[in-house]
Design a protein around this motif. Structure first.
Motif, PDB file in Angstrom:
ATOM      1  N   THR A  15       0.857  -1.186   0.000  1.00 37.05           N
ATOM      2  CA  THR A  15       0.000   0.000   0.000  1.00 37.05           C
ATOM      3  C   THR A  15       0.890   1.231   0.000  1.00 37.05           C
ATOM      4  O   THR A  15       1.778   1.353   0.853  1.00 37.05           O
ATOM      5  CB  THR A  15      -0.912   0.016   1.247  1.00 37.05           C
ATOM      6  N   GLU A  16       0.669   2.129  -0.954  1.00 39.66           N
ATOM      7  CA  GLU A  16       1.521   3.314  -1.064  1.00 39.66           C
ATOM      8  C   GLU A  16       1.361   4.210   0.154  1.00 39.66           C
ATOM      9  O   GLU A  16       0.241   4.507   0.577  1.00 39.66           O
ATOM     10  CB  GLU A  16       1.211   4.097  -2.335  1.00 39.66           C
ATOM     11  N   CYS A  17       2.462   4.612   0.727  1.00 40.92           N
ATOM     12  CA  CYS A  17       2.452   5.518   1.877  1.00 40.92           C
ATOM     13  C   CYS A  17       1.866   6.857   1.431  1.00 40.92           C
ATOM     14  O   CYS A  17       2.286   7.417   0.427  1.00 40.92           O
ATOM     15  CB  CYS A  17       3.861   5.720   2.421  1.00 40.92           C
ATOM     16  N   GLY A  18       0.874   7.351   2.156  1.00 44.86           N
ATOM     17  CA  GLY A  18       0.239   8.616   1.812  1.00 44.86           C
ATOM     18  C   GLY A  18      -0.851   8.489   0.768  1.00 44.86           C
ATOM     19  O   GLY A  18      -1.503   9.466   0.427  1.00 44.86           O
ATOM     20  N   SER A  19      -1.037   7.314   0.220  1.00 46.63           N
ATOM     21  CA  SER A  19      -2.076   7.097  -0.785  1.00 46.63           C
ATOM     22  C   SER A  19      -2.675   5.705  -0.584  1.00 46.63           C
ATOM     23  O   SER A  19      -2.364   4.777  -1.321  1.00 46.63           O
ATOM     24  CB  SER A  19      -1.484   7.224  -2.189  1.00 46.63           C
ATOM     25  N   PRO A  20      -3.527   5.547   0.439  1.00 41.48           N
ATOM     26  CA  PRO A  20      -4.028   4.223   0.788  1.00 41.48           C
ATOM     27  C   PRO A  20      -4.872   3.538  -0.289  1.00 41.48           C
ATOM     28  O   PRO A  20      -5.143   2.355  -0.191  1.00 41.48           O
ATOM     29  CB  PRO A  20      -4.861   4.478   2.047  1.00 41.48           C
ATOM     30  N   HIS A  21      -5.254   4.274  -1.317  1.00 39.75           N
ATOM     31  CA  HIS A  21      -6.057   3.678  -2.381  1.00 39.75           C
ATOM     32  C   HIS A  21      -5.189   3.040  -3.455  1.00 39.75           C
ATOM     33  O   HIS A  21      -5.700   2.350  -4.326  1.00 39.75           O
ATOM     34  CB  HIS A  21      -6.990   4.717  -3.014  1.00 39.75           C
ATOM     35  N   ASN A  22      -3.872   3.271  -3.409  1.00 37.07           N
ATOM     36  CA  ASN A  22      -2.962   2.683  -4.381  1.00 37.07           C
ATOM     37  C   ASN A  22      -2.352   1.428  -3.766  1.00 37.07           C
ATOM     38  O   ASN A  22      -1.434   1.508  -2.959  1.00 37.07           O
ATOM     39  CB  ASN A  22      -1.871   3.682  -4.779  1.00 37.07           C
ATOM     40  N   GLU A  23      -2.888   0.270  -4.149  1.00 34.33           N
ATOM     41  CA  GLU A  23      -2.416  -1.006  -3.626  1.00 34.33           C
ATOM     42  C   GLU A  23      -1.947  -1.901  -4.756  1.00 34.33           C
ATOM     43  O   GLU A  23      -2.497  -1.869  -5.852  1.00 34.33           O
ATOM     44  CB  GLU A  23      -3.519  -1.724  -2.849  1.00 34.33           C
ATOM     45  N   VAL A  24      -0.931  -2.710  -4.456  1.00 35.56           N
ATOM     46  CA  VAL A  24      -0.404  -3.671  -5.408  1.00 35.56           C
ATOM     47  C   VAL A  24      -0.397  -5.028  -4.721  1.00 35.56           C
ATOM     48  O   VAL A  24       0.169  -5.166  -3.632  1.00 35.56           O
ATOM     49  CB  VAL A  24       1.033  -3.301  -5.851  1.00 35.56           C
ATOM     50  N   VAL A  25      -1.028  -6.011  -5.330  1.00 32.54           N
ATOM     51  CA  VAL A  25      -1.061  -7.372  -4.786  1.00 32.54           C
ATOM     52  C   VAL A  25       0.219  -8.076  -5.227  1.00 32.54           C
ATOM     53  O   VAL A  25       0.609  -8.003  -6.391  1.00 32.54           O
ATOM     54  CB  VAL A  25      -2.300  -8.136  -5.302  1.00 32.54           C
ATOM     55  N   LEU A  26       0.868  -8.747  -4.273  1.00 34.05           N
ATOM     56  CA  LEU A  26       2.111  -9.459  -4.576  1.00 34.05           C
ATOM     57  C   LEU A  26       1.932 -10.963  -4.419  1.00 34.05           C
ATOM     58  O   LEU A  26       1.362 -11.427  -3.436  1.00 34.05           O
ATOM     59  CB  LEU A  26       3.233  -9.011  -3.636  1.00 34.05           C
ATOM     60  N   SER A  27       2.456 -11.695  -5.368  1.00 36.37           N
ATOM     61  CA  SER A  27       2.462 -13.148  -5.274  1.00 36.37           C
ATOM     62  C   SER A  27       3.593 -13.574  -4.335  1.00 36.37           C
ATOM     63  O   SER A  27       4.453 -12.761  -3.972  1.00 36.37           O
ATOM     64  CB  SER A  27       2.689 -13.757  -6.661  1.00 36.37           C
ATOM     65  N   SER A  28       3.622 -14.820  -3.972  1.00 36.69           N
ATOM     66  CA  SER A  28       4.673 -15.344  -3.091  1.00 36.69           C
ATOM     67  C   SER A  28       6.058 -15.116  -3.688  1.00 36.69           C
ATOM     68  O   SER A  28       6.990 -14.727  -2.983  1.00 36.69           O
ATOM     69  CB  SER A  28       4.472 -16.838  -2.845  1.00 36.69           C
ATOM     70  N   GLU A  29       6.193 -15.317  -4.976  1.00 31.97           N
ATOM     71  CA  GLU A  29       7.517 -15.164  -5.600  1.00 31.97           C
ATOM     72  C   GLU A  29       7.942 -13.704  -5.727  1.00 31.97           C
ATOM     73  O   GLU A  29       9.126 -13.414  -5.840  1.00 31.97           O
ATOM     74  CB  GLU A  29       7.582 -15.870  -6.942  1.00 31.97           C
ATOM     75  N   ASP A  30       6.987 -12.774  -5.697  1.00 31.12           N
ATOM     76  CA  ASP A  30       7.318 -11.345  -5.774  1.00 31.12           C
ATOM     77  C   ASP A  30       7.460 -10.699  -4.404  1.00 31.12           C
ATOM     78  O   ASP A  30       7.809  -9.527  -4.311  1.00 31.12           O
ATOM     79  CB  ASP A  30       6.243 -10.583  -6.560  1.00 31.12           C
ATOM     80  N   ALA A  31       7.184 -11.439  -3.339  1.00 30.47           N
ATOM     81  CA  ALA A  31       7.199 -10.874  -1.995  1.00 30.47           C
ATOM     82  C   ALA A  31       8.548 -11.043  -1.319  1.00 30.47           C
ATOM     83  O   ALA A  31       8.641 -11.385  -0.140  1.00 30.47           O
ATOM     84  CB  ALA A  31       6.084 -11.498  -1.154  1.00 30.47           C
ATOM     85  N   GLU A  32       9.608 -10.819  -2.091  1.00 25.75           N
ATOM     86  CA  GLU A  32      10.950 -10.830  -1.517  1.00 25.75           C
ATOM     87  C   GLU A  32      11.832  -9.825  -2.230  1.00 25.75           C
ATOM     88  O   GLU A  32      11.597  -9.477  -3.382  1.00 25.75           O
ATOM     89  CB  GLU A  32      11.574 -12.220  -1.553  1.00 25.75           C
ATOM     90  N   CYS A  33      12.829  -9.350  -1.514  1.00 25.90           N
ATOM     91  CA  CYS A  33      13.768  -8.372  -2.051  1.00 25.90           C
ATOM     92  C   CYS A  33      14.851  -9.108  -2.843  1.00 25.90           C
ATOM     93  O   CYS A  33      15.515  -9.988  -2.309  1.00 25.90           O
ATOM     94  CB  CYS A  33      14.386  -7.586  -0.893  1.00 25.90           C
TER      95      CYS A  33
END
Length: 119
Positions: A46-64
């Protein structure tokens, strides 16, 4: 003495880095996951300062991809214009040295300078 114009790639400035959006990662509970994708649906940015901008992440995308660690609940992420995202601490350190995305080599300085010239 080097040839003028043959400068080595430099990192981004603090201003260039701060211009990039920050997100908060939130792990989703099993009950929040649609049943057909529950195995691959890991969390939401969820974008800081813009709670309406969300991006769903899959398991493989949820890592740095810099430190190779999974995103923990509540961690701050930074998204580059190429849509790749990383831990803020990891990508900020990287961008101070090299102004390109570590995955696709997108140059954040060149893109921000191009958009400023169009305005």
């Amino acid at each position: 003495m080097g040839i003028q114009g043959a400068r080595k790639q430099e990192g981004a400035s603090e201003e260039d880095i701060c211009r990039l959006p920050k997100f908060k990662f939130r792990r989703t509970e099993e009950s929040e996951k649609p049943s057909e994708i529950s195995r691959s649906y890991e969390g939401i940015m969820t974008e800081c300062g813009s709670p309406h901008n969300e991006v769903v992440l899959s398991s493989e995308d949820a890592e740095c991809c810099i430190c190779l660690s999974a995103y923990d609940d509540g961690v701050e992420l930074r998204q580059l214009p190429c849509d790749h995202h990383f831990h803020c601490a990891c990508i900020d350190k990287w961008l101070h040295i090299n102004a390109t995305c570590p995955l696709c080599k997108y140059n954040i300085v060149k893109s921000s300078n191009d958009s400023r010239e169009e305005v």
